[in-house]
Design a protein around this motif. Sequence first.
Motif, mmCIF file in Angstrom:
data_model
loop_
_atom_site.group_PDB
_atom_site.id
_atom_site.type_symbol
_atom_site.label_atom_id
_atom_site.label_comp_id
_atom_site.label_asym_id
_atom_site.label_seq_id
_atom_site.Cartn_x
_atom_site.Cartn_y
_atom_site.Cartn_z
ATOM 1 N N LEU A 191 0.821 -1.175 0.078
ATOM 2 C CA LEU A 191 0.073 -0.098 -0.166
ATOM 3 C C LEU A 191 0.896 1.330 0.016
ATOM 4 N N VAL A 192 2.115 1.068 0.510
ATOM 5 C CA VAL A 192 2.703 2.338 0.695
ATOM 6 C C VAL A 192 3.438 2.906 -0.936
ATOM 7 N N ASN A 193 3.397 1.892 -1.749
ATOM 8 C CA ASN A 193 3.634 1.815 -3.236
ATOM 9 C C ASN A 193 2.361 2.270 -3.930
ATOM 10 N N ILE A 194 1.318 1.698 -3.630
ATOM 11 C CA ILE A 194 0.096 2.249 -4.470
ATOM 12 C C ILE A 194 -0.263 3.592 -4.019
ATOM 13 N N ALA A 195 0.314 4.093 -2.986
ATOM 14 C CA ALA A 195 0.071 5.603 -2.449
ATOM 15 C C ALA A 195 0.485 6.302 -3.784
ATOM 16 N N THR A 196 1.535 5.966 -4.536
ATOM 17 C CA THR A 196 2.224 7.053 -5.597
ATOM 18 C C THR A 196 1.325 7.057 -6.872
ATOM 19 N N PHE A 197 0.174 6.212 -6.997
ATOM 20 C CA PHE A 197 -0.668 5.845 -8.216
ATOM 21 C C PHE A 197 -1.030 7.448 -8.593
ATOM 22 N N PRO A 198 -1.715 8.188 -7.703
ATOM 23 C CA PRO A 198 -1.885 9.184 -8.510
ATOM 24 C C PRO A 198 -0.955 10.214 -9.142
ATOM 25 N N GLN A 199 0.165 10.236 -8.475
ATOM 26 C CA GLN A 199 1.295 10.860 -8.926
ATOM 27 C C GLN A 199 1.586 10.286 -10.334
ATOM 28 N N LEU A 200 1.868 8.751 -10.651
ATOM 29 C CA LEU A 200 2.156 7.986 -11.873
ATOM 30 C C LEU A 200 1.010 8.406 -12.827
ATOM 31 N N ALA A 201 -0.309 8.471 -12.414
ATOM 32 C CA ALA A 201 -1.159 8.938 -13.297
ATOM 33 C C ALA A 201 -0.806 10.258 -13.847
ATOM 34 N N ALA A 202 -0.739 11.274 -13.147
ATOM 35 C CA ALA A 202 -0.913 12.459 -13.341
ATOM 36 C C ALA A 202 0.483 12.485 -14.467
ATOM 37 N N GLY A 203 1.466 12.014 -14.305
ATOM 38 C CA GLY A 203 2.722 11.828 -15.345
ATOM 39 C C GLY A 203 2.436 11.381 -16.573
ATOM 40 N N GLY A 204 1.661 10.342 -16.509
ATOM 41 C CA GLY A 204 1.458 9.606 -17.861
ATOM 42 C C GLY A 204 -0.055 9.911 -18.606
ATOM 43 N N GLU A 205 -0.655 10.915 -17.926
ATOM 44 C CA GLU A 205 -2.033 11.195 -18.509
ATOM 45 C C GLU A 205 -1.926 11.680 -20.017
ATOM 46 N N SER A 206 -1.081 12.296 -20.177
ATOM 47 C CA SER A 206 -1.277 12.966 -21.713
ATOM 48 C C SER A 206 -1.157 11.695 -22.754
ATOM 49 N N LYS A 207 -0.311 10.848 -22.369
ATOM 50 C CA LYS A 207 -0.095 9.767 -23.321
ATOM 51 C C LYS A 207 -0.829 8.610 -23.360
ATOM 52 N N PHE A 208 -1.214 8.138 -22.177
ATOM 53 C CA PHE A 208 -2.036 7.139 -21.828
ATOM 54 C C PHE A 208 -3.373 7.483 -20.804
ATOM 55 N N PRO A 209 -4.323 8.140 -21.462
ATOM 56 C CA PRO A 209 -5.442 8.641 -20.331
ATOM 57 C C PRO A 209 -6.148 7.324 -19.879
ATOM 58 N N ARG A 210 -6.514 6.576 -20.564
ATOM 59 C CA ARG A 210 -6.946 5.391 -20.103
ATOM 60 C C ARG A 210 -6.468 4.705 -19.056
ATOM 61 N N TRP A 211 -5.102 4.252 -19.153
ATOM 62 C CA TRP A 211 -4.239 3.848 -18.090
ATOM 63 C C TRP A 211 -4.149 4.640 -16.904
ATOM 64 N N ALA A 212 -4.163 5.855 -17.095
ATOM 65 C CA ALA A 212 -4.104 6.694 -15.770
ATOM 66 C C ALA A 212 -5.458 6.742 -15.197
ATOM 67 N N ASP A 213 -6.558 6.801 -15.711
ATOM 68 C CA ASP A 213 -7.875 6.561 -15.023
ATOM 69 C C ASP A 213 -7.896 5.416 -14.452
ATOM 70 N N HIS A 214 -7.487 4.318 -14.921
ATOM 71 C CA HIS A 214 -7.516 2.753 -14.471
ATOM 72 C C HIS A 214 -6.980 3.102 -13.372
ATOM 73 N N LEU A 215 -5.571 3.467 -13.190
ATOM 74 C CA LEU A 215 -4.671 3.707 -11.859
ATOM 75 C C LEU A 215 -5.392 4.448 -10.778
ATOM 76 N N ARG A 216 -6.087 5.374 -11.295
ATOM 77 C CA ARG A 216 -6.926 6.121 -10.142
ATOM 78 C C ARG A 216 -7.875 5.586 -9.717
ATOM 79 N N ARG A 217 -8.431 4.627 -10.489
ATOM 80 C CA ARG A 217 -9.812 4.026 -9.920
ATOM 81 C C ARG A 217 -9.019 2.795 -8.929
ATOM 82 N N LEU A 218 -8.072 2.066 -9.504
ATOM 83 C CA LEU A 218 -7.430 1.098 -8.570
ATOM 84 C C LEU A 218 -6.888 1.573 -7.081
ATOM 85 N N TYR A 219 -6.506 2.906 -7.159
ATOM 86 C CA TYR A 219 -5.879 3.654 -5.925
ATOM 87 C C TYR A 219 -7.222 3.814 -5.075
ATOM 88 N N GLU A 220 -8.195 4.490 -5.594
ATOM 89 C CA GLU A 220 -9.252 4.882 -4.776
ATOM 90 C C GLU A 220 -10.130 3.769 -4.082
#
Length: 361
Positions: free
Chosen positions: A231-260
């Motif tokens: 879980l201490v790693n999953i806490a980084t998902f929002p940051q990862l999603a923000a960094g990759g959203e422009s290239k892979f928006p579907r992936w970024a949205d998926h990471l945020r849902r998994l995080y939530e």
Amino acid sequence: MSEVLHVKGRVLVGPEDIRDELWVVDGRISYDRPTTARDVRTVQGWTLPGLVDAHCHVGLDQHGAVPQDVAEKQALTDRDAGTLLIRDAGSPSDTRWIDDRDDLPKIIRAGRHIARTRRYIRNYAHEIEPDDLVAYVAQEASRGDGWVKLVGDWIDRDLGDLSACWPRDAAEAAIAEAHRLGARVTAHCFAEDSLQDLVEAGIDCVEHATGLTEDLIPLFADRGVAIVPTLVNIATFPQLAAGGESKFPRWADHLRRLYERRYDTVRSAYDAGIPVYVGTDAGGSLAHGLAGAEVVELVTAGIPAVEALSAGTWAAREWLGRPGLEEGAPADLIVFETDPRTDVRVLTAPRRVVLNGRVVG
């Protein structure tokens, strides 16, 4: 006889086995007072077996393998935070030299990650195709300490999202080969769609398991497949999603849902009887020494404090086949000012760290 340690206070041998003292003689635990000891050092407090980080990477950073001096610093950081047993869940570095150091944590290795071609972090894994999976699993089983690590899913650039890496038949054959060779298999899995095939193929453990859904939980529970949520790693998902959203928006949205839903996922797994263990995923981009913080996260997710504590101490050591505070075991223990069962946050600040019978912190 070397210096004898006398550990007093409350010794938490197990959740229900609490003693007033133990002795450390020649690096090993004894519950009988030595009769010839002259040089005795006393340590007092609440004592636990050394913490377990069941998902850690010594010898690895965000770019790949690191020099030995950097790996040493990583291991020392874990040790000083009270992590005295590591399951290294994949590393390109040869860290066998650590086994010759009695001042560094004990490591159970899973060899090097095995990933699909261009479907993982550069310089981390053997990147192969399914036809070669059995051979590489056999190779890493011989290099590891009873574990093999697969990358079960990763981003598919054409799809723009996470997807499973291995066909069911390839995974099944590879896991069967690992078991034939006496090794257990675990897999990195963030998403949902790789889980059923891997569990039905006989996998022993899943790392992260953020894609675990209500319909899959009974399958995990029935098969006894463990999870290490990190879980201490999953806490980084929002940051990862923000960094990759422009290239892979579907992936970024998926990471945020998994995080939530991360806490609900872990709590539901625990409630169903799925074994849950402490792991941090340290060594990629995440700092070492966070096993205590991961226990805190498990409690935040709704796991009772004693069970979360066990996931990083007693139960984790039993799962990995390593002793705790038994008579004659190596004296790998940590001492705290207050009762960690009452407030697991004390795990992040050990008063004393004892490794192989020596006070090292």
